[in-house]
Design an enzyme around this catalytic site. Sequence first.
Site, short mmCIF file in Angstrom:
data_model
loop_
_atom_site.label_atom_id
_atom_site.label_comp_id
_atom_site.label_asym_id
_atom_site.label_seq_id
_atom_site.Cartn_x
_atom_site.Cartn_y
_atom_site.Cartn_z
N GLU A 83 -1.86 -2.22 -21.89
CA GLU A 83 -1.60 -2.79 -20.79
C GLU A 83 -0.22 -3.39 -20.78
O GLU A 83 0.56 -3.21 -19.62
CB GLU A 83 -2.55 -3.98 -20.51
CG GLU A 83 -2.27 -4.99 -19.67
CD GLU A 83 -2.38 -4.20 -18.20
OE1 GLU A 83 -2.84 -3.04 -18.08
OE2 GLU A 83 -2.07 -5.03 -17.04
N LYS A 134 2.70 -2.20 -18.13
CA LYS A 134 3.56 -3.24 -17.39
C LYS A 134 4.88 -2.81 -17.47
O LYS A 134 5.63 -2.75 -16.33
CB LYS A 134 3.12 -4.50 -17.63
CG LYS A 134 2.04 -5.08 -17.45
CD LYS A 134 1.62 -5.48 -15.94
CE LYS A 134 1.17 -4.45 -15.30
NZ LYS A 134 -0.35 -4.25 -15.18
N LYS A 158 -0.14 -0.07 -4.50
CA LYS A 158 -1.13 -1.02 -4.84
C LYS A 158 -2.75 -0.33 -4.78
O LYS A 158 -3.54 -0.44 -5.78
CB LYS A 158 -1.10 -2.37 -4.39
CG LYS A 158 -2.10 -3.15 -5.03
CD LYS A 158 -1.59 -4.84 -5.07
CE LYS A 158 -2.41 -5.53 -6.05
NZ LYS A 158 -2.12 -5.18 -7.50
N GLU A 214 5.25 0.56 -15.51
CA GLU A 214 5.25 0.38 -13.87
C GLU A 214 6.50 -0.30 -13.27
O GLU A 214 7.04 0.28 -12.12
CB GLU A 214 4.15 -0.55 -13.63
CG GLU A 214 2.80 0.27 -13.67
CD GLU A 214 1.70 -0.81 -13.67
OE1 GLU A 214 0.80 -0.41 -12.66
OE2 GLU A 214 1.72 -1.94 -13.97
N TRP A 224 2.90 6.16 1.90
CA TRP A 224 3.04 6.37 0.71
C TRP A 224 2.77 8.02 0.87
O TRP A 224 1.75 8.44 0.84
CB TRP A 224 1.88 5.77 -0.15
CG TRP A 224 2.11 6.12 -1.75
CD1 TRP A 224 2.92 5.53 -2.62
CD2 TRP A 224 1.48 7.11 -2.26
NE1 TRP A 224 2.80 6.04 -3.80
CE2 TRP A 224 1.87 7.01 -3.75
CE3 TRP A 224 0.42 8.10 -2.12
CZ2 TRP A 224 1.25 7.78 -5.09
CZ3 TRP A 224 0.19 9.09 -3.21
CH2 TRP A 224 0.64 8.66 -4.48
N ARG A 242 0.78 -1.20 -0.11
CA ARG A 242 -0.01 0.05 0.16
C ARG A 242 0.94 1.21 0.11
O ARG A 242 0.10 2.31 -0.02
CB ARG A 242 -0.82 0.18 1.44
CG ARG A 242 -1.92 -1.23 1.32
CD ARG A 242 -2.70 -1.09 2.63
NE ARG A 242 -3.60 0.11 2.56
CZ ARG A 242 -4.78 -0.02 1.80
NH1 ARG A 242 -5.30 -1.21 1.75
NH2 ARG A 242 -5.65 1.14 1.85
N HIS A 274 -0.46 8.52 -37.61
CA HIS A 274 -0.67 9.81 -37.48
C HIS A 274 0.18 10.57 -36.50
O HIS A 274 -0.33 11.60 -35.73
CB HIS A 274 -2.10 9.85 -37.02
CG HIS A 274 -2.86 9.34 -38.04
ND1 HIS A 274 -3.33 9.87 -39.37
CD2 HIS A 274 -3.82 8.09 -38.03
CE1 HIS A 274 -3.94 9.21 -40.05
NE2 HIS A 274 -4.34 8.14 -39.32
C1 G6P Z 1 -2.92 1.38 -8.62
C2 G6P Z 1 -2.35 0.14 -8.94
C3 G6P Z 1 -2.78 -0.48 -10.25
C4 G6P Z 1 -4.36 -0.58 -10.40
C5 G6P Z 1 -5.01 0.78 -10.05
C6 G6P Z 1 -6.29 0.64 -9.97
O1 G6P Z 1 -2.68 2.55 -9.60
O2 G6P Z 1 -0.91 0.22 -9.03
O3 G6P Z 1 -2.02 -1.58 -10.48
O4 G6P Z 1 -4.49 -1.01 -11.66
O5 G6P Z 1 -4.41 1.38 -8.80
O6 G6P Z 1 -6.58 -0.21 -8.86
P1 G6P Z 1 -7.90 -1.06 -8.64
O7 G6P Z 1 -7.77 -1.70 -7.14
O8 G6P Z 1 -9.05 -0.12 -8.28
O9 G6P Z 1 -8.01 -1.98 -9.54
#
Ligand code: G6P
Length: 624
Positions: free
Chosen positions: A498, A502, A619, A505, A76, A27, A521
Amino acid sequence: MCGITGYIGGDKTTEVLLDGLRRLEYRGYDSCGIAVVDGKNSLYLKRVSGRVDALDKLVSAEPVKGAKAGVGHTRWATHGAPSEDNAHPHTDCSGEVVVVHNGIIENYLELKEKLLAGGHKFKSETDTEVIAHLLEEKLKSLHVQAAAMRSDMLEPVFFEAFRRTVADLKGSFALAVVWARCPAMILAARLHSPLVVGLGQGENYVASDVSAFLKYTKRVVFLNDGEMAAVRRDGVDYYNFAGKKISRDSVVIQWDSTMAEKGGYKHFMLKEIHEQAEAVENTLRGRLLPLGGPALEQEMGLTTAAMKAFSAVQFVACGTAYHACLVGRVLFENFGVHASADWASEFTDRARLLDKGTLVVAISQSGETADTLFAVREAKAAGAKVLAITNTVGSTLTREADHVLYTHCGPEIGVASTKAFLGQLAALYLLAGHFAAARGSLGKTDARRYAEELLKVPRLIEEILAQEKEIARVAQAFSHSEHFLFISRHVNYPIALEGALKIKEISYVHAEGYAAGEMKHGPIAIIYKGMPVLAVATSGRALELTAGNVEEAKARGADVVAIVDQDSKKTVKASRYVVLPRTEELFTPMLTVIPLQIFAYYVALAKKCDIDKPRNLAKSVTVR
Ligand code: G6P
């Protein structure tokens, strides 16, 4: 974001707090700390800028004796840089009140000004510290002759001072507070930030997420917004913010604490990539056949008549879940239902335009993402019905939505989402299939074929996972690249996004996902000799055009890795291939994303990045 943990009762206070913090590090992990009340009613506070391992070393070097209660926090940063001074717990001037907090106190500047004028001295830049001083002020205003009173007699005073403090706060918060003079009670409160109480035998817990104490108890009470808890060794009392006692029922969590352990894998992310066949299987189990039958409808509380009546579907989510929304949009449109998808953080004005015939589908692994929750509230205020797709039982989203469809993926610990995404996709295929069957756009025979194709997916995922080594070799070949471009079309366009996300991230390099047809474009200008372009080009109606876009990229020097199947491989000319088993075009996203996740993982591994805890990320993002 940020993780809270609290414990009262037995002799294992520091152990429980540190263990909880380790499990909550996903978190936020820029700094952390614990505060416990020792046997002599004095506070022992340790904080570090950095990870829980560093805190553990500090605590082990100077162990505390007789601690029966305490709180911990992993941060955080929002207000103030990640430093020891800004790390929680925060204390008042007396050093006897300690506070851990998740969320944002919106009126903290106003409160701080008053407290400074009243002579309080601040030690951090955080919004949280005002809570400790405010509580100190409230205790004073209740004229506590603390020194002369027995600690059990102080409990009502502590509670009332805390209640008054909470009443002055604006914004979002999950709070856990300890007062050294009254060590037999931890007070907690929740508003727009998750908090859960864990019930043990002669010991109790509080945390922002059940994973913090799942090892010790599975019996929990999820606090609602506007609720407080007085957590004692032998029991927990619940109150509303007016101080009126309320009764709350506990629930038993099905997750197992070992599900949140690495099980021999080097990283949670790799373990979770390997759990994806199971994640899809678990999400589909018992809900597929007969498609259009009553089981799933009852579970979601959505009748056939209601599914027929909606004129459109609006998806909202953040991050990876938003990419699932984009796949959802294609699925619903495929069955003739108007659908759109938005980032929850960009949804505000559009929410006001929703008509009541639109079903809003909010997707969130955690069910706690602040932007998504806010979008849901706006949608509900506009009169729309909301269906939540989430992995987290008891999360805020499940309580605010009108209907819930759970993914059954088990806990996802890696910050970069993988198996939760597959679970979300599986849930969307279920939902779209049920909608189509209800609306008569998927007849009996087609529904059977749709179900059969879906049921094959877990086996096909296993086949792709068996190619991990080859995909790793491709990733290693490009691990020094500074830029990556991911392209595809139609149902796999979200997968290109996606794939790029990845890489960004977990490897911290520039990656872009783009619609293959849109590349000419603009983005084609950035292609240079040797630039890796990953093209998802499986068989289907987009194949010829995507193969053409691959040629355009190659003509500018791109080094193309094509994600293909045996048949489409003949059409796409690339320097490297990942060959996937064949499925119908509509179902390919559940397969094509797997090699991109593995690719990103091995690029990050080669770069020696901290894969499960990438820098700057968290997360569960509970701020807007
Ligand atoms: C954060 C995480 C992502 C996730 C997003 C949405 O940015 O780092 O991995 O996709 O939140 O989170 P959720 O719990 O709403 O799917």
